[in-house]
Design a protein around this motif. Structure first.
Motif, PDB file in Angstrom:
ATOM      1  N   GLU A 160       0.832  -1.211   0.000  1.00  0.00           N
ATOM      2  CA  GLU A 160       0.000   0.000   0.000  1.00  0.00           C
ATOM      3  C   GLU A 160       0.862   1.255   0.000  1.00  0.00           C
ATOM      4  O   GLU A 160       0.562   2.235  -0.706  1.00  0.00           O
ATOM      5  CB  GLU A 160      -0.937  -0.019   1.211  1.00  0.00           C
ATOM      6  CG  GLU A 160      -2.037  -1.068   1.117  1.00  0.00           C
ATOM      7  CD  GLU A 160      -2.833  -1.201   2.399  1.00  0.00           C
ATOM      8  OE1 GLU A 160      -4.031  -1.547   2.321  1.00  0.00           O
ATOM      9  OE2 GLU A 160      -2.262  -0.972   3.494  1.00  0.00           O
ATOM     10  N   ALA A 219      -7.102  -4.127  -3.800  1.00  0.00           N
ATOM     11  CA  ALA A 219      -7.623  -2.757  -3.865  1.00  0.00           C
ATOM     12  C   ALA A 219      -6.500  -1.769  -4.133  1.00  0.00           C
ATOM     13  O   ALA A 219      -6.661  -0.826  -4.928  1.00  0.00           O
ATOM     14  CB  ALA A 219      -8.348  -2.414  -2.569  1.00  0.00           C
ATOM     15  N   ALA A 220      -5.366  -1.956  -3.485  1.00  0.00           N
ATOM     16  CA  ALA A 220      -4.230  -1.060  -3.701  1.00  0.00           C
ATOM     17  C   ALA A 220      -3.735  -1.146  -5.138  1.00  0.00           C
ATOM     18  O   ALA A 220      -3.476  -0.115  -5.784  1.00  0.00           O
ATOM     19  CB  ALA A 220      -3.103  -1.400  -2.734  1.00  0.00           C
ATOM     20  N   SER A 223      -6.035   0.658  -7.566  1.00  0.00           N
ATOM     21  CA  SER A 223      -6.470   1.987  -7.136  1.00  0.00           C
ATOM     22  C   SER A 223      -6.147   3.073  -8.151  1.00  0.00           C
ATOM     23  O   SER A 223      -6.767   4.142  -8.127  1.00  0.00           O
ATOM     24  CB  SER A 223      -5.826   2.344  -5.788  1.00  0.00           C
ATOM     25  OG  SER A 223      -4.407   2.403  -5.898  1.00  0.00           O
ATOM     26  N   ARG A 224      -5.201   2.812  -9.056  1.00  0.00           N
ATOM     27  CA  ARG A 224      -4.794   3.852 -10.003  1.00  0.00           C
ATOM     28  C   ARG A 224      -5.263   3.563 -11.423  1.00  0.00           C
ATOM     29  O   ARG A 224      -5.562   4.457 -12.189  1.00  0.00           O
ATOM     30  CB  ARG A 224      -3.270   4.005  -9.988  1.00  0.00           C
ATOM     31  CG  ARG A 224      -2.719   4.292  -8.587  1.00  0.00           C
ATOM     32  CD  ARG A 224      -1.218   4.502  -8.587  1.00  0.00           C
ATOM     33  NE  ARG A 224      -0.523   3.477  -9.328  1.00  0.00           N
ATOM     34  CZ  ARG A 224       0.530   3.715 -10.131  1.00  0.00           C
ATOM     35  NH1 ARG A 224       0.962   4.946 -10.302  1.00  0.00           N
ATOM     36  NH2 ARG A 224       1.121   2.724 -10.755  1.00  0.00           N
TER      37      ARG A 224
END
Length: 268
Positions: A160, A219-220, A223-224
């Protein structure tokens, strides 16, 4: 893969030492729901490992030789070094001109990062530096290692931080070697003791532990932008099977591994 590389972020997650039979049983029983929701059809693919222990298997995978489908081939690969006469390099294979996939992706503009787990990634000696040394950036702490009951949580926290530190436009290739399944794993099963040692049941409990925290990693990584994820074991291990214990040996429980690849969408 020629469309994926350069567009998406990439994740290679090796669940070190995970047995295929245990992975399949837990998915079918609904015991790893966070992983299973991403598996194509909710099931693992049965494959053959490229090596019988961590160092050998990862050297092969970093050269583009991911676990091979457990059926007669040839099977076209996702990634391959340019090599005359290769029977597993096809039109959809991403071909690189460097000795290994890690440097090939770096040459394509990716930030290559290793989050180590088992001893071959601990950077505490010459041998433990070889695999992490392929990456532009590598991380290892005792909290990531096999003796830590919270190893995967610590590794996910590191991932993360890595994702959060990158410029938005920078593509990322993140490799994470999850150590939780490797011996010792008895502490992942409530009621198990050091004296009783590791068993197939404590191995399964370690996979359930990973599943409880894997959603944060996914999710990390998404995320982008979209992320192409490969999740697999590097080899299995034995717990008294036919009298064998451990790995670095030729046994069905060692050579047969679970594998999956899938996209993680930004909204996931």
């Amino acid at each position: 893969m020629n469309e994926v590389v350069g567009r998406d972020d990439l994740l290679l997650l090796t669940l070190d030492t995970l047995r295929h039979d245990v992975a399949v049983e837990l998915a079918a029983a609904g015991r790893i729901p966070h992983l299973a929701r991403h598996l194509p059809g909710g099931a693992w693919e049965r494959r053959h490992a490229p090596g019988s222990f961590t160092y050998a298997s990862h050297q092969a995978m970093f050269a583009g030789f991911l676990p091979t489908p457990a059926a007669p081939g040839p099977h076209p690969r996702l990634f391959a070094a340019r090599f005359a006469g290769s029977e597993t390099t096809a039109g959809r294979t991403y071909v690189f001109d460097t000795p290994d996939l890690v440097s090939g992706l770096a040459a394509a503009g990716y930030r290559t990062v290793c989050v180590g787990g088992v001893g071959f990634f601990n950077k505490q000696g010459a041998l433990g530096d070889v695999l992490p040394g392929m990456f532009q950036e590598s991380h290892w702490e005792p909290e990531f290692g096999v003796a830590s009951p919270t190893s995967f949580e610590a590794q996910v926290e590191a991932a993360e931080r890595i994702v959060g530190s990158l410029p938005e436009e920078q593509r990322l290739f993140l490799f994470l070697n999850a150590s939780a399944l490797h011996q010792p794993n008895w502490f992942h099963l409530p009621g198990a003791t050091r004296t009783a040692g590791d068993t197939r049941s404590t191995h399964a409990a370690a996979l359930e532990y990973i599943d409880r925290h894997i959603g944060r990693l996914f999710a990390a990584m998404s995320s982008r932008r979209r992320c192409f994820a490969i999740v697999c074991s590097d080899h299995g291990t034995t717990y008294g099977d036919d009298g064998y214990t451990g790995h670095r040996l030729a046994h069905e429980a060692v050579w047969t591994v679970p594998y999956a690849h899938f996209f993680l969408e930004p909204s996931a």
